[in-house]
Write a protein that holds these residues in place. Structure first.
Motif, PDB file in Angstrom:
ATOM      1  N   UNK A   1      39.617  36.696  46.605  1.00  0.00           N
ATOM      2  CA  UNK A   1      39.775  36.777  45.232  1.00  0.00           C
ATOM      3  C   UNK A   1      38.328  37.054  44.653  1.00  0.00           C
ATOM      4  N   UNK A   2      38.332  37.828  43.505  1.00  0.00           N
ATOM      5  CA  UNK A   2      36.993  38.380  42.872  1.00  0.00           C
ATOM      6  C   UNK A   2      36.650  37.445  41.727  1.00  0.00           C
ATOM      7  N   UNK A   3      35.988  36.504  41.827  1.00  0.00           N
ATOM      8  CA  UNK A   3      35.663  35.288  40.768  1.00  0.00           C
ATOM      9  C   UNK A   3      35.179  35.648  39.350  1.00  0.00           C
ATOM     10  N   UNK A   4      35.263  34.951  38.193  1.00  0.00           N
ATOM     11  CA  UNK A   4      34.906  35.293  37.010  1.00  0.00           C
ATOM     12  C   UNK A   4      33.482  35.277  37.377  1.00  0.00           C
ATOM     13  N   UNK A   5      32.792  34.266  38.143  1.00  0.00           N
ATOM     14  CA  UNK A   5      31.294  34.256  38.068  1.00  0.00           C
ATOM     15  C   UNK A   5      30.860  35.577  38.814  1.00  0.00           C
TER      16      UNK A   5
ATOM     17  N   UNK B   1      27.461  41.616  35.695  1.00  0.00           N
ATOM     18  CA  UNK B   1      26.975  42.238  34.407  1.00  0.00           C
ATOM     19  C   UNK B   1      25.799  41.608  33.732  1.00  0.00           C
ATOM     20  N   UNK B   2      25.272  40.737  34.153  1.00  0.00           N
ATOM     21  CA  UNK B   2      23.923  39.997  33.946  1.00  0.00           C
ATOM     22  C   UNK B   2      23.058  41.235  33.242  1.00  0.00           C
ATOM     23  N   UNK B   3      23.021  42.337  33.932  1.00  0.00           N
ATOM     24  CA  UNK B   3      21.928  43.318  33.539  1.00  0.00           C
ATOM     25  C   UNK B   3      22.405  44.281  32.714  1.00  0.00           C
TER      26      UNK B   3
END
Lengths: 61, 164
Positions: free
Chosen positions: A7-11, A17-19
């Motif tokens: 599963x690809x977590x929200x985190x 996308x932080x950058x």
């Protein structure tokens, strides 16, 4: 066919996308009317560029 | 690496692009300032600079080369009679491009491109435009007043007809 194993977590998404944040445009000050304007362009407020270069600016009203 | 991508194609075929640039160069020489998009202004600059260099040379050969490019004879005459001598002491850099905002519809950045030393002419042109505008406004106002004056006596006449 290859498939995701986990599963690809929200985190994980938000960390990637932080950058991706957008940067605000840098503005310079019009030496004629002291309005903030884009650099290297004629001022849309007063029509001046480099002390001259008057464009016809429509007066409000 | 941005190798081998010099110049501007402007999304046109060779002949279309050549026509566009010739047309704009002719207009620019005649009007001394034209408003267009930034890429077109940048593509136009070297063409017009070359024309002015021909204008400075001033011999028959140069005149024929300019006539082969420019669209009208008036443009060639102006190039050799007034513009060439005007830039006599300048080696290139005859033009100025100033970005002036964005085009409605497609958001393309607009600019004007003008010959150096055309400031006075532009000032005169602006004056003339302002005069025309004032005249047109006055005429429109007068026409409206006349229409109102005509409508005013017309109304009672209509009323009397209805009564009959």
């Amino acid at each position: 066919m290859p498939n995701p194993k986990r599963r690809h977590s929200k985190q994980r998404t938000s960390t990637r996308r932080a950058h991706d944040a957008l940067k605000s445009r840098s503005l310079s000050e019009c030496p004629n009317c002291h309005e903030r304007k884009l650099p290297h362009r004629a001022c849309p407020k007063c029509g001046y560029y480099k002390g001259r270069e008057v464009l016809e600016v429509k007066e409000a009203g | 690496m941005r190798h081998k991508v010099a110049g501007w194609k402007l999304g046109r075929t060779t002949s279309h692009r050549r026509s566009l640039l010739r047309n704009m160069a002719t207009s620019l020489i005649l009007e001394e300032r034209i408003e267009t998009t930034v890429p077109k202004a940048k593509a136009l600059r070297p063409q017009v600079e070359k024309m002015i260099t021909l204008g400075k040379k001033g011999d028959l050969s140069a005149r024929r080369q300019a006539a082969a490019y420019l669209m009208t004879r008036e443009a060639v005459n102006k190039l050799f009679d007034t513009i060439g001598p005007r830039f006599g002491d300048r080696e290139g850099g005859f033009l100025r491009i100033v970005r002036v905002g964005w085009q409605k519809g497609d958001g393309a950045e607009k600019a004007f491109i003008e010959l150096l030393g055309s400031e006075k002419l532009q000032e005169e042109k602006r004056q003339k435009r302002a005069e025309t505008r004032a005249k047109r406004t006055a005429e429109a106002k007068k026409a409206m007043e006349e229409a109102e004056a005509q409508a005013a006596p017309g109304e009672p006449a209509e009323d009397s007809e209805k009564k009959e």
